[in-house]
Write an enzyme that holds these catalytic residues in place. Structure first.
Site, PDB file in Angstrom:
ATOM      1  CG  ASN A   9       1.021   2.228  -6.480  1.00 41.81           C
ATOM      2  OD1 ASN A   9       1.565   2.045  -5.392  1.00 41.81           O
ATOM      3  ND2 ASN A   9      -0.018   3.038  -6.636  1.00 41.81           N
ATOM      4  CE  LYS A  11      -2.968   1.122  -5.977  1.00 46.17           C
ATOM      5  NZ  LYS A  11      -4.353   1.352  -6.369  1.00 46.17           N
ATOM      6  CG  HIS A  96      -2.080   6.786  -6.480  1.00 47.47           C
ATOM      7  ND1 HIS A  96      -3.299   6.466  -5.955  1.00 47.47           N
ATOM      8  CD2 HIS A  96      -1.825   5.871  -7.440  1.00 47.47           C
ATOM      9  CE1 HIS A  96      -3.767   5.378  -6.575  1.00 47.47           C
ATOM     10  NE2 HIS A  96      -2.885   5.004  -7.476  1.00 47.47           N
ATOM     11  CD  GLU A  98      -5.237   4.009  -4.100  1.00 47.82           C
ATOM     12  OE1 GLU A  98      -4.124   3.713  -3.648  1.00 47.82           O
ATOM     13  OE2 GLU A  98      -5.832   3.300  -4.951  1.00 47.82           O
ATOM     14  CD  GLU A 168      -2.811   5.440 -11.708  1.00 55.73           C
ATOM     15  OE1 GLU A 168      -2.482   4.276 -11.944  1.00 55.73           O
ATOM     16  OE2 GLU A 168      -2.896   5.902 -10.560  1.00 55.73           O
ATOM     17  N   GLY A 174      -8.509  -0.119  -9.378  1.00 54.59           N
ATOM     18  CA  GLY A 174      -8.908  -1.186  -8.450  1.00 54.59           C
ATOM     19  C   GLY A 174     -10.332  -1.670  -8.638  1.00 54.59           C
ATOM     20  CB  SER A 214      -8.495  -2.233 -14.018  1.00 56.97           C
ATOM     21  OG  SER A 214      -9.144  -1.907 -12.799  1.00 56.97           O
ATOM     22  N   GLY A 235      -1.476  -1.501 -10.413  1.00 58.70           N
ATOM     23  CA  GLY A 235      -1.695  -1.754  -8.993  1.00 58.70           C
ATOM     24  C   GLY A 235      -1.856  -3.247  -8.742  1.00 58.70           C
TER      25      GLY A 235
END
Ligand code: PGA
Length: 251
Positions: A9, A11, A96, A98, A168, A174, A214, A235
C-alpha cells in the site's frame, strides 16, 4: 490451501517518475526468484496507468487504495470500479484505517464499497483492526467481531471466499510497533471464526486474511509462518524495492 498475498500500500507516495523507479526496481529484485506468493502493488490513482504498463508480463499485479460507492456521474474527486478495472486493477483496498479515521468511513460504507468491488469482478482487500485504546480495554475480539460482521453484511459465501481481509491493528500502522506473532495469529483466528459462524467453516477456510502493521523484512517470516496469516499488507516497507522484495521472498 490458501495462496499467500503480499500487497504493498503505497499510500500518498510516488509520482510517475518515482513509480517507474520503484516498479522497475521491484521487477529487478524479483527477477529469477521462484515466488510462493501473489504480489500486489497499490499506487495512488495518478500512477495506476504507468504501473499497469510497467508490470505487463511480470508477476506483479495491480490494486487501488480506495474506490467510489458510485458507478459514474457528479461525484467530484471519485474514481469508480469500472475505471479501476479499465486501468488494470485486480484488487482494491477498502476501509483502510486511515480512510476510517480521516474520511469518516464506517463499516456500512466499507461494506457497500466491498459489494461494488465484488460486483465489478475485482477483489476487495477489506481492512479491520482495533485501536490501542480498544486493545488496552481488552475489547479487541469484540471490535474485530463487530467490524468483520459489519463489513461482510449481505455478501454471499462465494463473494466472501473471493475477498481478502486485512487485519491491521491501528496501533501498529506506521509506528514501527508490530503485533507479536501470537497477537496477530490470535486476531486472525477470531476473524476466521467469525466468518465460520456467519457462513461455514469451509468458507472461512478459503478466505485469505492478511496481517498489516509495520511488516518489515526482518519480521515477515515469523508472521507469515503462522497458520492463519495468509499474507501481508505492507505500508512503509513497500516503498523500497529491496525491502518489499525481501518480504515477498520470506514466504
Ligand atoms: P505500515 O502500514 O506497514 O507502514 O505500518 C501498513 C498499512 O497501513 O497498510
Amino acid at each position: 490451501m490458501r495462496t499467500k498475498v503480499i500487497a504493498g500500500n503505497w499510500k500518498m507516495n510516488n509520482d510517475i517518475t518515482q513509480t517507474t523507479e520503484l516498479i522497475n526496481g521491484l521487477k529487478a529484485a524479483l527477477a529469477g526468484k521462484s515466488l510462493n506468493a501473489t504480489v500486489v502493488v497499490c499506487p495512488p490513482f495518478t500512477s495506476l496507468g504507468t504501473a499497469q504498463q510497467l508490470i505487463a508480463g511480470s508477476v506483479i499485479t495491480l490494486g487501488a487504495q480506495d474506490v467510489s460507492l458510485y458507478d459514474s456521474g457528479a461525484y467530484t474527486g471519485e474514481v469508480s470500479v469500472g475505471m479501476l478495472k479499465a486501468v488494470g486493477c485486480t484488487y482494491v483496498i477498502v476501509g483502510h484505517s486511515e480512510r476510517r479515521q480521516y474520511h469518516g468511513e464506517t463499516n456500512e460504507i466499507i461494506n457497500q464499497k466491498a459489494k461494488k468491488v465484488l460486483a465489478g469482478g475485482l477483489i476487495p482487500i477489506i481492512c479491520v483492526g482495533e485501536t490501542l485504546q480498544e486493545r488496552e480495554q481488552n475489547i479487541t475480539d469484540t471490535v474485530l467481531t463487530t467490524q468483520t460482521t459489519g463489513v461482510l453484511a449481505g455478501l454471499t459465501a462465494e463473494q466472501v471466499e473471493r475477498s481478502i481481509i486485512a487485519y491491521e491493528p491501528v496501533w501498529a500502522i506506521g509506528t514501527g510497533k508490530t503485533a507479536t506473532k501470537e497477537q496477530a495469529e490470535q486476531a486472525h483466528v477470531v476473524i476466521r471464526s467469525v466468518i465460520a459462524s456467519l457462513y461455514s467453516p469451509a468458507t472461512a477456510d478459503k478466505v485469505v486474511i492478511q496481517y498489516g502493521g509495520s511488516v518489515k523484512a526482518d519480521n515477515a517470516k515469523e508472521l507469515l509462518s503462522q497458520p492463519n496469516i495468509d499474507g501481508a499488507l505492507v505500508g512503509g516497507a513497500c516503498l523500497k524495492a529491496d525491502s518489499f522484495a525481501s518480504i515477498i521472498t520470506a514466504v
